[in-house]
Design a protein around this motif. Sequence first.
Motif, PDB file in Angstrom:
ATOM      1  N   UNK A   1       0.855  -1.175   0.000  1.00 42.98           N
ATOM      2  CA  UNK A   1       0.000   0.000   0.000  1.00 42.98           C
ATOM      3  C   UNK A   1       0.902   1.239   0.000  1.00 42.98           C
ATOM      4  N   UNK A   2       0.627   2.162  -0.863  1.00 41.93           N
ATOM      5  CA  UNK A   2       1.415   3.388  -0.991  1.00 41.93           C
ATOM      6  C   UNK A   2       1.105   4.345   0.162  1.00 41.93           C
ATOM      7  N   UNK A   3       2.151   4.943   0.731  1.00 45.17           N
ATOM      8  CA  UNK A   3       1.995   5.916   1.814  1.00 45.17           C
ATOM      9  C   UNK A   3       1.380   7.202   1.250  1.00 45.17           C
ATOM     10  N   UNK A   4       0.286   7.699   1.870  1.00 45.25           N
ATOM     11  CA  UNK A   4      -0.335   8.921   1.369  1.00 45.25           C
ATOM     12  C   UNK A   4       0.491  10.181   1.661  1.00 45.25           C
ATOM     13  N   UNK A   5       1.488  10.054   2.518  1.00 42.63           N
ATOM     14  CA  UNK A   5       2.297  11.223   2.902  1.00 42.63           C
ATOM     15  C   UNK A   5       3.533  11.383   2.018  1.00 42.63           C
ATOM     16  N   UNK A   6       4.286  10.290   1.809  1.00 47.33           N
ATOM     17  CA  UNK A   6       5.544  10.407   1.063  1.00 47.33           C
ATOM     18  C   UNK A   6       5.553   9.602  -0.235  1.00 47.33           C
ATOM     19  N   UNK A   7       4.553   8.751  -0.446  1.00 50.26           N
ATOM     20  CA  UNK A   7       4.486   7.971  -1.669  1.00 50.26           C
ATOM     21  C   UNK A   7       5.258   6.667  -1.642  1.00 50.26           C
ATOM     22  N   UNK A   8       5.899   6.356  -0.530  1.00 50.15           N
ATOM     23  CA  UNK A   8       6.648   5.111  -0.390  1.00 50.15           C
ATOM     24  C   UNK A   8       5.700   3.920  -0.569  1.00 50.15           C
ATOM     25  N   UNK A   9       6.135   2.918  -1.335  1.00 57.33           N
ATOM     26  CA  UNK A   9       5.254   1.764  -1.573  1.00 57.33           C
ATOM     27  C   UNK A   9       5.490   0.625  -0.581  1.00 57.33           C
ATOM     28  N   UNK A  10       6.420   0.813   0.317  1.00 56.46           N
ATOM     29  CA  UNK A  10       6.764  -0.230   1.282  1.00 56.46           C
ATOM     30  C   UNK A  10       6.225   0.096   2.676  1.00 56.46           C
ATOM     31  N   UNK A  11       4.910   0.022   2.871  1.00 60.44           N
ATOM     32  CA  UNK A  11       4.343   0.304   4.194  1.00 60.44           C
ATOM     33  C   UNK A  11       4.076  -1.003   4.922  1.00 60.44           C
ATOM     34  N   UNK A  29      -1.685   1.217   9.395  1.00 59.80           N
ATOM     35  CA  UNK A  29      -0.425   1.050   8.670  1.00 59.80           C
ATOM     36  C   UNK A  29       0.593   2.082   9.116  1.00 59.80           C
ATOM     37  N   UNK A  30       1.857   1.733   8.892  1.00 56.88           N
ATOM     38  CA  UNK A  30       2.983   2.578   9.280  1.00 56.88           C
ATOM     39  C   UNK A  30       3.951   2.645   8.096  1.00 56.88           C
ATOM     40  N   UNK A  31       4.490   3.834   7.824  1.00 50.38           N
ATOM     41  CA  UNK A  31       5.469   4.008   6.755  1.00 50.38           C
ATOM     42  C   UNK A  31       6.857   4.152   7.386  1.00 50.38           C
ATOM     43  N   UNK A  32       7.765   3.203   7.146  1.00 49.99           N
ATOM     44  CA  UNK A  32       9.103   3.303   7.724  1.00 49.99           C
ATOM     45  C   UNK A  32       9.929   4.449   7.129  1.00 49.99           C
ATOM     46  N   UNK A  33       9.574   4.917   5.944  1.00 48.22           N
ATOM     47  CA  UNK A  33      10.338   5.986   5.299  1.00 48.22           C
ATOM     48  C   UNK A  33      10.107   7.350   5.964  1.00 48.22           C
TER      49      UNK A  33
END
Length: 155
Positions: A1-11, A29-33
């Motif tokens: 799932x793409x992060x809505x904040x930074x666009x990272x695809x690895x959430x 969900x959590x975005x490590x980026x």
Amino acid sequence: MRCPFCGNIDTQVKDSRPAEDHVSIRRRRFCPACGGRFTTYERVQLRDLVVIKTSGKREDFDRDKLERSIRISMQKRPIDPERIDQMISGIVRRLESMGETDIGSKQIGEIVMEALARIDTVAYVRFASVYKNFQAADDFDKFVQELRPDQPSEE
């Protein structure tokens, strides 16, 4: 799932549980980026539906659009939000189980009006005013008179 904040695809999924309506799963969900946290919902989709507008235009069915229009008609009404969610899920299930992938917008409108009429007459009239494109106060009068067949109409 793409992060809505930074666009990272690895959430990463941190928590999953059934949503209040028990027909979807709520995932935290959590975005490590970027460290952002957000929620997603997962629902069963039986088939891809296409809405045929009155103009003949075709567009993909959008559950969120249906939900927005229903919630607008029910704004400030004393209806439990969980009951609204159940009604929306019921409408979508009914549409998906009709056996057709192409569904007319008029048919969807009629199903929504039928469901609203059972829950709240004010929301029913609000939705009908947009769906039936009321142009004047007389349109409201005529529609409300149809809701009260036991009272004679003044002509």
